[in-house]
Design a protein around this motif. Structure first.
Motif, PDB file in Angstrom:
ATOM      1  N   SER A   1       0.630  -1.089  -0.180  1.00 29.43           N
ATOM      2  CA  SER A   1      -0.254  -0.305   0.199  1.00 29.43           C
ATOM      3  C   SER A   1       0.881   1.570   0.419  1.00 29.43           C
ATOM      4  CB  SER A   1      -0.959  -0.085   1.246  1.00 29.43           C
ATOM      5  OG  SER A   1      -2.023  -1.570   1.131  1.00 29.43           O
ATOM      6  N   ARG A   2      -0.307   2.254  -0.747  1.00 25.31           N
ATOM      7  CA  ARG A   2       1.280   3.439  -0.752  1.00 25.31           C
ATOM      8  C   ARG A   2       1.169   4.227   1.040  1.00 25.31           C
ATOM      9  NH1 ARG A   2      -0.061   8.430  -2.794  1.00 25.31           N
ATOM     10  NH2 ARG A   2      -2.431   7.287  -3.839  1.00 25.31           N
TER      11      ARG A   2
ATOM     12  N   ALA B   1      -2.399   4.588   2.003  1.00 26.61           N
ATOM     13  CA  ALA B   1      -3.488   4.644   1.107  1.00 26.61           C
ATOM     14  C   ALA B   1      -4.413   3.022   1.654  1.00 26.61           C
ATOM     15  CB  ALA B   1      -3.588   4.365  -0.366  1.00 26.61           C
TER      16      ALA B   1
ATOM     17  N   SER C   1      -2.203  -1.371  -3.220  1.00 24.03           N
ATOM     18  CA  SER C   1      -1.653  -1.248  -5.325  1.00 24.03           C
ATOM     19  C   SER C   1      -1.399  -2.714  -5.480  1.00 24.03           C
ATOM     20  CB  SER C   1      -0.756  -0.259  -5.006  1.00 24.03           C
ATOM     21  OG  SER C   1      -0.769   1.367  -4.563  1.00 24.03           O
TER      22      SER C   1
ATOM     23  N   GLY D   1      -1.658  -0.820  -9.621  1.00 21.08           N
ATOM     24  CA  GLY D   1      -1.712  -0.015  -8.960  1.00 21.08           C
ATOM     25  C   GLY D   1      -0.414   0.506  -8.497  1.00 21.08           C
ATOM     26  N   LEU D   2       0.478  -0.365  -8.656  1.00 26.38           N
ATOM     27  CA  LEU D   2       1.796  -0.406  -8.682  1.00 26.38           C
ATOM     28  C   LEU D   2       2.150   0.168 -10.067  1.00 26.38           C
ATOM     29  CD1 LEU D   2       1.772  -2.545  -6.711  1.00 26.38           C
ATOM     30  CD2 LEU D   2       4.280  -3.002  -7.528  1.00 26.38           C
TER      31      LEU D   2
ATOM     32  N   ASP E   1       1.395   3.522  -8.927  1.00 27.28           N
ATOM     33  CA  ASP E   1       2.294   4.683  -7.651  1.00 27.28           C
ATOM     34  C   ASP E   1       3.356   5.329  -8.062  1.00 27.28           C
ATOM     35  OD1 ASP E   1       0.504   4.041  -6.220  1.00 27.28           O
ATOM     36  OD2 ASP E   1       1.389   2.319  -4.775  1.00 27.28           O
TER      37      ASP E   1
ATOM     38  N   HIS F   1       3.485   8.132 -10.474  1.00 27.09           N
ATOM     39  CA  HIS F   1       3.438   9.325  -9.874  1.00 27.09           C
ATOM     40  C   HIS F   1       4.450   9.856  -8.718  1.00 27.09           C
ATOM     41  CE1 HIS F   1       0.677  11.896  -6.708  1.00 27.09           C
ATOM     42  NE2 HIS F   1       1.639  11.479  -6.097  1.00 27.09           N
ATOM     43  N   TRP F   2       5.419   9.409  -8.155  1.00 28.59           N
ATOM     44  CA  TRP F   2       6.655   9.442  -7.867  1.00 28.59           C
ATOM     45  C   TRP F   2       7.750  10.006  -8.745  1.00 28.59           C
ATOM     46  CZ3 TRP F   2       6.554   4.267  -5.098  1.00 28.59           C
ATOM     47  CH2 TRP F   2       5.676   3.503  -3.724  1.00 28.59           C
TER      48      TRP F   2
ATOM     49  N   SER G   1       6.391  13.357  -3.381  1.00 29.66           N
ATOM     50  CA  SER G   1       4.726  12.747  -2.600  1.00 29.66           C
ATOM     51  C   SER G   1       5.308  10.982  -2.282  1.00 29.66           C
ATOM     52  CB  SER G   1       3.446  13.150  -3.553  1.00 29.66           C
ATOM     53  OG  SER G   1       3.878  12.358  -4.818  1.00 29.66           O
ATOM     54  N   ASN G   2       6.625  10.768  -2.800  1.00 27.39           N
ATOM     55  CA  ASN G   2       7.482   9.601  -2.786  1.00 27.39           C
ATOM     56  C   ASN G   2       7.588   8.881  -1.465  1.00 27.39           C
ATOM     57  OD1 ASN G   2       8.069   7.402  -2.655  1.00 27.39           O
ATOM     58  ND2 ASN G   2      10.099   7.889  -4.340  1.00 27.39           N
TER      59      ASN G   2
ATOM     60  N   TRP H   1       5.773   2.671   0.174  1.00 24.26           N
ATOM     61  CA  TRP H   1       4.912   1.134   0.402  1.00 24.26           C
ATOM     62  C   TRP H   1       4.943   0.932   1.987  1.00 24.26           C
ATOM     63  CZ3 TRP H   1       7.202  -0.474  -4.805  1.00 24.26           C
ATOM     64  CH2 TRP H   1       6.469  -0.029  -5.854  1.00 24.26           C
TER      65      TRP H   1
END
Ligand SMILES: [Ca+2]
Ligand SMILES: [Ca+2]
Ligand SMILES: [Ca+2]
Length: 287
Positions: free
Chosen positions: A101-102, A149, A153, A174-175, A178, A181-182, A188-189, A192
């Motif tokens: 999970s993130r 989250a 993910s 999901g992975l 993530d 996004h990172w 925001s990284n 997990w």
């Protein structure tokens, strides 16, 4: 004709750089959250991570792992796949689902070292993450056990005892989301949180952390990505300001339907959009 052939060979090798590439990286930090309401422990520099519910009823364990995506992948890349691999060093568990999970808040890895076996953790040092703290002793999680989250993910099957070896969270949407996004927003990284899905699953697992001295046992994240589309204004790769030679070379390739003329990296046969892209870059004097 020979010179044209040489140009095409050289451009073909440049073009390959736009295809998917793969990197495998180890965590930039990792730690374990040991469930406790008072006197929390940590294991920032220890060689193990723990996941699951202890067989003696001593609480839950969750592992934290973060990876420096932006240092490993060019900005603007598109993530195609991402998979996480951990290596079991001890297994007291039933078959269970391991969730990834993130994390939604930053956390720390300091020099605490619970040694071997390490299953209870040790006194945290300033900057360590604990069940209660993102950064011991000053900053608490919003929720004890970590802020992450609500939907995992990725998931995988954690084998039952005494099976050891590698455990992989295969690539999932999901992975991939993530990691993308990172890459796009490195601030925001926070990585997990790895947990056992059910609190009725009894028996914790011990994985090797990034701090083990054996590189092949460390956690790894394997990422497949497509780098951003390269600038094609200097089409003949001669260096300097784009000139008439680049227009000649581009149209020779474009008329022949050659892949290097797909300068907008859209795939397929070069088309009018590629001419637009080429001249945008060429008129701008390069990139
Ligand atoms: Ca660590
Ligand atoms: Ca040129
Ligand atoms: Ca194209």
């Amino acid at each position: 004709m020979l010179s044209r052939t040489l140009i095409f060979v050289s451009l073909a090798s440049v073009s390959l750089a736009a295809h998917a590439a793969t990197v495998t990286i180890s965590p930039s930090k990792d730690n374990t959250l040991y469930e406790a309401t008072i006197d929390p422990t940590s294991n920032g520099a220890g060689v193990y991570l723990f996941v699951g519910n202890t067989i003696r009823g001593a609480g839950e364990r969750r592992a934290l792992l973060a990876f420096d995506i932006a240092a490993a992948i060019p900005a603007g890349s598109t993530i195609q796949s991402a998979s996480l691999r951990l290596t079991l060093s001890r297994n007291n568990g039933d078959t269970s689902i391991g969730t990834l999970s993130r994390a939604l808040a930053n956390w720390g890895e300091a020099a605490s070292d619970a040694g071997d076996p390490g299953g209870q953790g040790t006194t945290p040092l300033p900057g360590d993450a604990t069940w209660l703290h993102r950064f011991f002793p000053t900053t608490l999680w919003s929720t004890p056990g970590g802020d992450f989250a609500p939907s995992p993910s990725g998931t995988t099957t954690l084998p039952s005892a005494p099976t050891l070896g590698q455990v992989t969270w295969p690539s999932s949407s999901g992975l991939v989301a993530d990691v993308q996004h990172w890459l796009d927003a490195p601030a925001s990284n926070f990585g997990w949180i790895v947990a056992a899905a059910s609190t009725s699953d009894i028996g914790a697992r011990r994985f090797f952390s990034r701090n083990t001295t054996t590189p092949s046992l460390r956690p790894t994240l394997t990422i497949e990505f497509t780098p951003p589309c390269p600038c094609a204004a200097d089409f003949d790769n001669s260096g300097g300001t784009p000139d008439a030679g680049d227009i000649d070379a581009f149209f020779i390739a474009w008329l022949a339907g050659d892949a290097p003329a797909d300068v907008d990296c859209s795939g397929g046969t070069p088309d009018a959009s590629d001419i637009d892209t080429f001249f945008e870059d060429w008129l701008a004097g390069g990139c």
